[in-house]
Design an enzyme around this catalytic site. Structure first.
Site, PDB file in Angstrom:
ATOM      1  CD  GLU A   1      -1.022   2.004   5.183  1.00 40.15           C
ATOM      2  OE1 GLU A   1      -0.672   3.074   4.977  1.00 40.15           O
ATOM      3  OE2 GLU A   1      -1.031   1.180   4.208  1.00 40.15           O
TER       4      GLU A   1
ATOM      5  CG  ASP B   1      -2.982  -3.985   4.449  1.00 43.08           C
ATOM      6  OD1 ASP B   1      -2.701  -3.630   5.196  1.00 43.08           O
ATOM      7  OD2 ASP B   1      -3.886  -3.108   3.611  1.00 43.08           O
TER       8      ASP B   1
END
Length: 389
Positions: A140, A78
């Site tokens: 994350e 991400d």
């Protein structure tokens, strides 16, 4: 999709990874589909680990013997949003110029992901005595929870690793410590009344002001306590209020006031200490201010994100491995949070070490230098060599 056994360089893979818009609010499944097709082409076994909603996935691949004690190369897929940033070109189309590779996630941390995937054919030819695992996660940038379901399977249906290298950008310095990050939303519920008659209601903004003052007091206490290790900048646990919103008009007792706050704790800080101090103050404020004239108000606090810190473990397996592979002789601390603390909390030796600089992360025209990618590839090949001994 990559062809079976197609040997792609790190830049080729990075170009494909950057092309997927995997902002944390979006799905990463299309990217994971591409990665799994690449792994299939090389005959590498892997497990997909979806989230509860099924719109995001991690992938855990294994090269070498399917045994415990291997080394995990961990990266996230991400990225942070590009909205409002002034990019020179399309952030989701890799651009090579001036010795740099530009694109959202190029350094944080699709560059490391690409290096790990480019290592696959070389790893398959190595005489590994313990496995190399590649773990690509999600979320994350928001919660660091994208690795949690995979970690829960270690020692069950997935091999339990002996060491983890989280490849966040550290310029290939070996980081063995970072602070925890815990964030909250506190909402003060009051009761509206005319400001000339405060005894008829409860002022949510003034109660919130008392709570923010308490966070200032706690912040000062943490500054005074300091950092005994001398390794962090700033040298203390920090407490911060980021937003506050409340009220309707100057002559109405405000019904609601909400504020976001956080603390970033030194390793070793009891994560219950600050919320306990805050809760004690909130109880007093609710009793003595909000409900001074009657049962008008309440205070609620919701924990939004809790990222554990990474505590130094001198001489740990991950530290020794990373120091040998980088040729360094010391460790550092980093100022940002990572997934590393989640691995450590599960009892697995973990460090943070990856190519590029965090200074380029989250910026418009984010980039990783081609030199950093080259040195990152050399680092991973050295890690691979350590797993053949």
């Amino acid at each position: 999709m990559p062809a079976d056994g197609e040997r792609l360089g790190a830049l080729d893979i990075l170009e494909r990874l950057v092309s997927f818009d995997t902002e944390s609010s979006r799905s990463n499944v299309a990217l994971i589909d591409w990665v799994c097709a690449y792994l299939d082409g090389w005959g590498v076994p892997y497990a997909r680990v979806p989230n509860a909603a099924g719109d995001k996935q991690a992938v855990f691949a294994t090269i070498g013997p399917m045994v415990d004690g291997g080394v995990v190369l961990s990266g996230h897929t991400d990225v942070v949003p590009v909205t409002g940033q002034s990019w020179t070109t399309d952030p989701f189309k890799l651009r090579i110029a001036d010795g740099r590779a530009y694109g959202r996630g190029a350094v944080d941390m699709k560059g490391f992901d690409a290096l790990c995937l480019a290592l696959v054919p070389t790893a398959l030819q190595a005489d590994l005595t313990r496995p190399i695992h590649i773990l690509l996660s999600y979320d994350e940038e928001t919660t660091c929870l994208g690795v949690a379901d995979t970690i829960a399977r270690f020692g069950a249906d997935l091999p339990r690793p002996g060491a983890v290298i989280v490849g966040e950008p550290t310029d290939l310095e070996v980081a063995d410590a970072h602070k925890s990050v815990v964030t909250y939303l506190t909402t003060v519920h009051g009761h509206e009344a005319h400001s000339a008659k405060p005894m008829l209601g409860a002022n949510a903004v003034m109660a919130a002001a008392d709570l923010v003052s308490e966070l200032n007091r706690i912040a000062d206490m943490m500054i005074a306590r300091g950092d005994p290790s001398g390794r962090f900048d700033p040298p203390n646990t920090t407490v911060h209020v980021g937003t506050i919103d409340g009220g309707t008009a100057r002559n109405i007792l405000p019904k609601l006031c909400a504020f976001h706050w956080e603390f970033r704790g030194l390793p070793g800080l009891d994560l219950a200490e600050i919320p306990a101090l805050f809760a004690e103050k909130a109880e007093a404020v609710a009793r003595e201010r909000l409900n001074r004239y009657g049962p008008y108000g309440r205070i609620e606090t919701i924990e939004e994100v809790a990222v554990p810190g990474l505590a130094p473990e001198p001489g740990s397996e991950a530290e020794r491995l990373a120091l040998r592979a980088t040729g360094r002789n010391r460790t550092i601390s980093v100022p940002y949070g990572t997934e590393a603390g989640r691995f450590q909390a599960a009892g697995i030796s973990t460090v943070v070490c990856g190519p590029g600089s965090i200074d380029q992360a989250h910026q418009p025209d984010e980039y990783i230098t081609l030199d950093a990618l080259e040195r990152g590839g050399a680092f991973l090949r050295q890690v691979l060599a350590e797993c053949t001994r």
